[in-house]
Design a protein around this motif. Structure first.
Motif, PDB file in Angstrom:
ATOM      1  N   ASN A   1     -45.648  88.313  32.722  1.00 14.53           N
ATOM      2  CA  ASN A   1     -44.559  87.482  32.185  1.00 14.53           C
ATOM      3  C   ASN A   1     -43.292  87.614  33.023  1.00 14.53           C
ATOM      4  O   ASN A   1     -42.609  86.624  33.310  1.00 14.53           O
ATOM      5  CB  ASN A   1     -44.266  87.854  30.729  1.00 14.53           C
TER       6      ASN A   1
ATOM      7  N   THR B   1     -43.512  78.284  38.404  1.00 11.67           N
ATOM      8  CA  THR B   1     -43.488  78.620  39.820  1.00 11.67           C
ATOM      9  C   THR B   1     -42.884  77.473  40.619  1.00 11.67           C
ATOM     10  O   THR B   1     -43.301  76.326  40.478  1.00 11.67           O
ATOM     11  CB  THR B   1     -44.914  78.905  40.337  1.00 11.67           C
TER      12      THR B   1
ATOM     13  N   GLN C   1     -43.415  85.574  36.216  1.00 15.37           N
ATOM     14  CA  GLN C   1     -43.136  84.146  36.047  1.00 15.37           C
ATOM     15  C   GLN C   1     -41.631  83.878  36.121  1.00 15.37           C
ATOM     16  O   GLN C   1     -41.183  82.907  36.737  1.00 15.37           O
ATOM     17  CB  GLN C   1     -43.701  83.629  34.721  1.00 15.37           C
TER      18      GLN C   1
ATOM     19  N   LYS D   1     -39.827  81.705  39.065  1.00 15.49           N
ATOM     20  CA  LYS D   1     -39.062  80.529  38.629  1.00 15.49           C
ATOM     21  C   LYS D   1     -37.655  80.544  39.216  1.00 15.49           C
ATOM     22  O   LYS D   1     -37.088  79.492  39.549  1.00 15.49           O
ATOM     23  CB  LYS D   1     -38.998  80.502  37.101  1.00 15.49           C
TER      24      LYS D   1
END
Length: 200
Positions: A133, A167, A136, A140
């Motif tokens: 998590n 992503t 990510q 990002k």
């Protein structure tokens, strides 16, 4: 400025969930925990040992990975020299989350901003293990400088993926690669600007 290096196991279809054992992460009904184990040999053990070196590095971990590590490594520190002494930054949405492992520092609130600030400081590189998590969020917000991937010759079909939602398009350069006798690819990629396109 620190570099953030994501170090992870993935299979050919990009799943990174529960590489180390059947009960490591069964969320979502995942039933292939321990999928990396049959592919480990002396070559892979040596490469893993090099990647686990904590010289000039600290750890940046998501809460779930931290809990797995905190349960195991304090009692098996001979298998990861320096793991108890190194600083471990732990990301959690709970500002009151208790960190019981020595040299652990909580990062809560706006995770992206907290990590950006940490990254901008002088200090050792930050190694991210597991923490799907958290990865990510890092991807990002374009906070990953390097990817150290161990790519296993198996497909799993479903599970938590390294490159999931959020992503951003990004280019990377391959800086090092090795292949184990059992077909595991050890590849290091460095962030290299924007995606370039062309036409044949």
């Amino acid at each position: 400025m620190r570099r953030i290096i994501v170090i992870t196991f993935i299979c050919l279809d990009g799943v990174m969930q529960a590489p180390g054992g059947p009960e490591e992460d069964m969320s979502g009904g995942f039933k292939y925990g321990g999928w990396t184990v049959p592919y480990f040999d002396d070559f892979s053990g040596k490469e893993m040992g090099a990647q686990m070196s904590l010289e000039r590095s600290e750890l940046l971990l998501g809460r779930a990975t931290y809990e797995i590590f905190a349960e195991y490594w304090p009692h098996h520190a001979e298998g990861w020299p320096g793991i108890n002494d190194v600083t471990k930054y732990v990301v959690s949405h709970e500002s009151s989350y208790k960190l019981n492992w020595e040299n652990s520092v909580l990062l809560s609130g706006n995770v992206a901003e907290k990590v950006k600030k940490l990254k901008s400081e002088d200090g050792p590189d930050l190694h991210v293990w597991g923490s799907s998590n958290l990865i990510q969020t890092l991807l990002k917000h374009d906070l990953v400088d390097e990817l150290w991937l161990k790519i296993f010759p198996v497909t799993l079909g479903s599970g938590k993926r390294l490159f999931a939602e959020g992503t951003i398009p990004a280019a990377f350069n391959l800086t090092d690669s090795k292949v184990s006798p059992l077909g595991v690819i050890f590849a290091k990629y460095m962030r290299a600007g924007e995606v370039k396109t062309g036409s044949f």
